[in-house]
Design a protein around this motif. Structure first.
Motif, PDB file in Angstrom:
ATOM      1  N   VAL A 113      99.473  30.905  34.263  1.00  0.00           N
ATOM      2  CA  VAL A 113     100.558  31.208  33.489  1.00  0.00           C
ATOM      3  C   VAL A 113     101.357  29.930  33.272  1.00  0.00           C
ATOM      4  N   ILE A 131      99.116  40.391  34.654  1.00  0.00           N
ATOM      5  CA  ILE A 131      98.892  39.989  33.189  1.00  0.00           C
ATOM      6  C   ILE A 131      98.473  41.122  32.190  1.00  0.00           C
ATOM      7  N   VAL A 153     103.364  39.414  33.199  1.00  0.00           N
ATOM      8  CA  VAL A 153     103.079  38.596  32.187  1.00  0.00           C
ATOM      9  C   VAL A 153     102.421  39.495  30.787  1.00  0.00           C
ATOM     10  N   THR A 188     107.513  36.498  30.283  1.00  0.00           N
ATOM     11  CA  THR A 188     107.485  37.054  31.557  1.00  0.00           C
ATOM     12  C   THR A 188     108.438  37.694  32.151  1.00  0.00           C
ATOM     13  N   THR A 242     100.661  38.602  40.612  1.00  0.00           N
ATOM     14  CA  THR A 242     101.011  38.631  38.993  1.00  0.00           C
ATOM     15  C   THR A 242     100.137  39.321  38.240  1.00  0.00           C
ATOM     16  N   ALA A 267     108.864  33.971  39.529  1.00  0.00           N
ATOM     17  CA  ALA A 267     107.698  33.105  39.539  1.00  0.00           C
ATOM     18  C   ALA A 267     107.067  33.037  40.813  1.00  0.00           C
ATOM     19  N   ASP A 297     104.497  31.496  28.381  1.00  0.00           N
ATOM     20  CA  ASP A 297     104.339  32.845  28.396  1.00  0.00           C
ATOM     21  C   ASP A 297     105.505  33.742  28.606  1.00  0.00           C
ATOM     22  N   ARG A 349     105.230  39.551  39.067  1.00  0.00           N
ATOM     23  CA  ARG A 349     105.738  38.931  38.131  1.00  0.00           C
ATOM     24  C   ARG A 349     104.814  39.403  36.815  1.00  0.00           C
TER      25      ARG A 349
END
Length: 198
Positions: A27, A44, A78, A33, A42, A37, A31, A76
């Motif tokens: 990332v 995606i 994404v 998001t 994460t 962070a 990106d 997070r």
């Protein structure tokens, strides 16, 4: 020669999919998001703004997903583009959501997903794009200039190449801490996320 080529293809087909595909690219600041962070997990998503399954996920699962995992600091999230048919429309839609103000990207993405079915029935009228621009925090002129900028296509091409390298063949596709998750329901994603939480 032909025989050796065919044997090579057979071995390739027999190889585990995981061995052929890399993890998604790391990332970066480029990106789109949601969430911290510093979140331990994460997730995606590779998605297309013209994909009905992607719209269904965004419209029905994402709100609860955000409440349960993103808003609590656990995940997070994404969003990455992988335009699908009709490719010219999906590509333009992806560029529009990349060209709005960064803090408004998800507002534009979610609005386009919410209006996707109506837009598809009307063969993607200009209003679908303009509505996204309206919530995007930049003028239509600014977004238009960004859409026409070759750098925007270059960035989109890089994300498509990343998806292909990660073995993504359809949308929506999800990775949890780099590992592909097939069950994209809230429960399916939760089953992949929760063992990774502290």
């Amino acid at each position: 020669m032909i025989r050796s080529t065919l044997m090579g293809l057979a071995l390739l087909a027999a190889a585990p999919a995981a061995a052929l595909a890399a993890e998604p690219a790391a990332v970066t600041a480029a990106d789109r998001t949601l969430g911290s962070a510093d979140a331990p997990v994460t997730v995606i998503e590779y998605s297309s703004l013209t994909c009905p399954h992607c719209a269904a996920w965004t419209n029905t699962v994402l709100p609860a997903f955000k409440t349960r995992f993103v808003d609590t600091g656990q995940v997070r999230f994404v969003y990455r583009d992988l335009p699908t048919a009709p490719a010219p429309v999906a590509t333009l839609a992806a560029k529009v959501t990349r060209c709005v103000a960064p803090d408004k990207a998800f507002a534009a993405i979610e609005l386009m997903m919410a209006q996707q079915e109506a837009a598809r029935l009307m063969r993607y009228p200009a209003g679908w794009f303009l509505n996204a621009i309206d919530v995007g925090g930049r003028t239509a002129e600014e977004v238009g200039a960004c859409v026409e900028d070759p750098a925007t296509q270059t960035a989109l091409d890089a994300q498509i190449a990343d998806a292909q390298a990660a073995g993504v063949t359809g949308t929506p596709s999800f990775f949890v801490n780099g590992k592909r998750v097939e069950d994209t329901t809230l429960d399916g994603l939760a089953a992949a996320i929760e063992p990774l939480l502290p």
